[in-house]
Write a protein that holds these residues in place. Sequence first.
Motif, PDB file in Angstrom:
ATOM      1  N   ALA A 192       5.707  -4.132 -18.579  1.00 53.00           N
ATOM      2  CA  ALA A 192       4.686  -4.706 -17.692  1.00 53.00           C
ATOM      3  C   ALA A 192       5.030  -4.422 -16.231  1.00 53.00           C
ATOM      4  O   ALA A 192       4.160  -4.079 -15.428  1.00 53.00           O
ATOM      5  N   GLU A 193       6.304  -4.541 -15.890  1.00 55.61           N
ATOM      6  CA  GLU A 193       6.719  -4.265 -14.508  1.00 55.61           C
ATOM      7  C   GLU A 193       6.523  -2.790 -14.152  1.00 55.61           C
ATOM      8  O   GLU A 193       6.145  -2.460 -13.027  1.00 55.61           O
ATOM      9  N   ALA A 194       6.780  -1.918 -15.116  1.00 55.96           N
ATOM     10  CA  ALA A 194       6.629  -0.482 -14.854  1.00 55.96           C
ATOM     11  C   ALA A 194       5.172  -0.170 -14.519  1.00 55.96           C
ATOM     12  O   ALA A 194       4.884   0.594 -13.593  1.00 55.96           O
ATOM     13  N   ARG A 195       4.269  -0.780 -15.286  1.00 55.73           N
ATOM     14  CA  ARG A 195       2.840  -0.544 -15.023  1.00 55.73           C
ATOM     15  C   ARG A 195       2.450  -1.127 -13.668  1.00 55.73           C
ATOM     16  O   ARG A 195       1.714  -0.503 -12.900  1.00 55.73           O
ATOM     17  N   ALA A 196       2.947  -2.322 -13.399  1.00 58.34           N
ATOM     18  CA  ALA A 196       2.629  -2.963 -12.128  1.00 58.34           C
ATOM     19  C   ALA A 196       3.169  -2.139 -10.962  1.00 58.34           C
ATOM     20  O   ALA A 196       2.498  -1.975  -9.936  1.00 58.34           O
ATOM     21  N   ALA A 197       4.368  -1.581 -11.140  1.00 59.09           N
ATOM     22  CA  ALA A 197       4.977  -0.801 -10.067  1.00 59.09           C
ATOM     23  C   ALA A 197       4.147   0.456  -9.793  1.00 59.09           C
ATOM     24  O   ALA A 197       3.959   0.855  -8.635  1.00 59.09           O
ATOM     25  N   ALA A 198       3.628   1.072 -10.859  1.00 60.85           N
ATOM     26  CA  ALA A 198       2.798   2.272 -10.676  1.00 60.85           C
ATOM     27  C   ALA A 198       1.578   1.932  -9.824  1.00 60.85           C
ATOM     28  O   ALA A 198       1.228   2.673  -8.890  1.00 60.85           O
ATOM     29  N   LEU A 199       0.963   0.807 -10.113  1.00 58.63           N
ATOM     30  CA  LEU A 199      -0.223   0.404  -9.352  1.00 58.63           C
ATOM     31  C   LEU A 199       0.143   0.066  -7.904  1.00 58.63           C
ATOM     32  O   LEU A 199      -0.585   0.432  -6.969  1.00 58.63           O
ATOM     33  N   SER A 200       1.271  -0.607  -7.719  1.00 51.03           N
ATOM     34  CA  SER A 200       1.705  -0.951  -6.359  1.00 51.03           C
ATOM     35  C   SER A 200       1.971   0.302  -5.539  1.00 51.03           C
ATOM     36  O   SER A 200       1.648   0.365  -4.350  1.00 51.03           O
ATOM     37  N   ILE A 201       2.573   1.299  -6.181  1.00 50.01           N
ATOM     38  CA  ILE A 201       2.851   2.550  -5.477  1.00 50.01           C
ATOM     39  C   ILE A 201       1.529   3.222  -5.094  1.00 50.01           C
ATOM     40  O   ILE A 201       1.356   3.700  -3.969  1.00 50.01           O
ATOM     41  N   HIS A 202       0.605   3.215  -6.028  1.00 51.22           N
ATOM     42  CA  HIS A 202      -0.718   3.804  -5.789  1.00 51.22           C
ATOM     43  C   HIS A 202      -1.377   3.124  -4.579  1.00 51.22           C
ATOM     44  O   HIS A 202      -1.846   3.794  -3.636  1.00 51.22           O
ATOM     45  N   ASN A 203      -1.407   1.822  -4.574  1.00 47.28           N
ATOM     46  CA  ASN A 203      -2.011   1.071  -3.462  1.00 47.28           C
ATOM     47  C   ASN A 203      -1.296   1.338  -2.141  1.00 47.28           C
ATOM     48  O   ASN A 203      -1.923   1.472  -1.092  1.00 47.28           O
ATOM     49  N   TYR A 204       0.016   1.419  -2.219  1.00 41.89           N
ATOM     50  CA  TYR A 204       0.812   1.690  -1.019  1.00 41.89           C
ATOM     51  C   TYR A 204       0.445   3.050  -0.426  1.00 41.89           C
ATOM     52  O   TYR A 204       0.257   3.200   0.792  1.00 41.89           O
ATOM     53  N   LEU A 205       0.295   4.049  -1.297  1.00 48.95           N
ATOM     54  CA  LEU A 205      -0.014   5.389  -0.819  1.00 48.95           C
ATOM     55  C   LEU A 205      -1.447   5.488  -0.295  1.00 48.95           C
ATOM     56  O   LEU A 205      -1.708   6.190   0.684  1.00 48.95           O
ATOM     57  N   LEU A 206      -2.376   4.776  -0.943  1.00 43.26           N
ATOM     58  CA  LEU A 206      -3.758   4.766  -0.451  1.00 43.26           C
ATOM     59  C   LEU A 206      -3.825   4.178   0.956  1.00 43.26           C
ATOM     60  O   LEU A 206      -4.516   4.685   1.844  1.00 43.26           O
ATOM     61  N   GLN A 207      -3.054   3.104   1.148  1.00 42.81           N
ATOM     62  CA  GLN A 207      -2.997   2.427   2.439  1.00 42.81           C
ATOM     63  C   GLN A 207      -2.460   3.340   3.537  1.00 42.81           C
ATOM     64  O   GLN A 207      -2.931   3.329   4.661  1.00 42.81           O
ATOM     65  N   ASN A 208      -1.444   4.136   3.172  1.00 46.55           N
ATOM     66  CA  ASN A 208      -0.779   4.982   4.162  1.00 46.55           C
ATOM     67  C   ASN A 208      -1.498   6.306   4.419  1.00 46.55           C
ATOM     68  O   ASN A 208      -1.054   7.088   5.238  1.00 46.55           O
ATOM     69  N   ASP A 209      -2.548   6.555   3.624  1.00 45.46           N
ATOM     70  CA  ASP A 209      -3.228   7.848   3.743  1.00 45.46           C
ATOM     71  C   ASP A 209      -3.913   8.002   5.090  1.00 45.46           C
ATOM     72  O   ASP A 209      -4.503   7.081   5.601  1.00 45.46           O
TER      73      ASP A 209
END
Lengths: 105, 338
Positions: free
Chosen positions: B321-338
């Motif tokens: 569950a944490e691995a999936r959550a981390a993938a989404l958090s990374i995705h959101n982080y990168l979208l924010q920084n784009d």
Amino acid sequence: MIDFGFTLSKSSTVDLTTLDRSRYDQLIKLVPTARMCMNCGSCGATCTVGEYKGMSVRKVLYGIQRGEDVKAMLSSCMLCGKCTMVCPRGINTRNLILNLCKIYD
Amino acid sequence: MKQNIVIIGGGIAGLEAAKQIHNLGYQTFLVEKSDHLGGHVASWHRLFPDMIATKPLIKDMISAIKGVTVFLETQVNDVEGVREGYRLSLSNGINITAQAVLVASGFQLFEAQRKEEYGYGIYDHVITNADLEAWMNGNKDQRIPAAPKAIGFVHCVGSRDLKAGNSQCSKVCCMTAIKQAIEMKERFPNAEVYCFYMDLRLFGKKYEDFYINAQRDFGIHFVRGRVSEVSETIDGRLQVKAEDTLIGRPLKVQLDTLVLMSGMCCNPLIQKLAEQARLEIDSDGFLKSRDNITNIIESGREGIFFAGACTGTKTVPETVAEARAAALSIHNYLLQND
Ligand SMILES: Cc1cc2nc3c(=O)[nH]c(=O)nc-3n(C[C@H](O)[C@H](O)[C@H](O)COP(=O)(O)OP(=O)(O)OC[C@H]3O[C@@H](n4cnc5c(N)ncnc54)[C@H](O)[C@@H]3O)c2cc1C
Ligand code: SF4
């Protein structure tokens, strides 16, 4: 024996390798759910004679697995069945006591 | 340009995250120090609570990461913060500039020989939970006799043990002990099986049912008391001492095999990486999350995330569950920084 003027204290250690657990084994055949006791103590807490005679089904059941003498406790039971009502694992404690009395007879 | 994500550690946390991050369209790199993927779980036989076999599970997880660049037998030599993110130099000579890093470096099993009083590595019939899983996976083990009459399990080995440097509860080993006790009783129905525990921590879904089954259907004996010492008898059996704290009397029993529940501890390998990446270590030695409530998968540093047992003791479902959550958090982080 020669009297050397001293005695040795009896060991209180429970030796599970040599201990006779046949009464417990007999009981389990008659009341298989007795195995499910998790030692929560609610039976002893609710027992009508518990506070006067130290009765507790938990102690009885555990005692016969550890070589303790539980006869006095057993004979103080009034079979009121309150312990059966409170047991969270649904053990028929009243039936357990009746059967254990038979085993001791 | 596709952004690069580096995942450190190819256990189930790393595998699951790699699959998700790759599916989100990122260039994904998985760095694993050993020669295989799957981490600790790859060495276990079956997983509680559903008793599924691990081999096909790990196989499926590995086949789900096609397209991910995997480096086996590789470690991160250096991490450096740069404008684009982090520059990682790997031990295979490759350098990667990553926009985000996921640390999934897992745990280390407590070294049972450190609890000398239990006799691991000293007596012939003392093994660990990991040894028993290996044996169930088909490894030969001389320490397990052909027809044992009595088998014991010691809970909390190296866990909840300040002297051993681990205050934490390893969380999975009460269940592992019960699972393994049942598995041994299935193989050796005539053996008496004892579990020595301080308290039984069966917090997860269906865990308590396992305990009830162990008692009712398998007649496993639970003794409340921490084993104080183990010795060898003249005929090569083991003698175990504990206090039966439910009755307040000392207790001893002779056994043919003793299984030590070595706990999950922090992975010391991560120390260097933590220093280089300026990640904080928590008081229990595990990596320190931003907080332990809603931000366990975030480190104190931007762009570095955590998943799995690198931040504390975890079960498989928690890790995944944490691995999936981390993938989404990374995705959101990168979208924010784009
Ligand atoms: C005996 C035992 C039995 C268990 N049984 C169950 C069960 O039945 N059910 C259940 O839910 N849970 C069980 N667990 C828990 C389960 O093992 C963990 O939840 C799981 O292993 C955590 O996965 P992870 O990927 O976070 O860590 P790990 O499995 O530890 O994987 C970490 C990976 O990272 C690699 N690595 C470490 N450091 C580095 C580095 N510096 N660079 C590169 N790679 C690195 C390691 O080699 C490893 O491959 C059990 C645990 C134990 C101890
Ligand atoms: S899960 Fe159980 S055996 Fe493991 S450390 Fe916690 S209390 Fe001890």
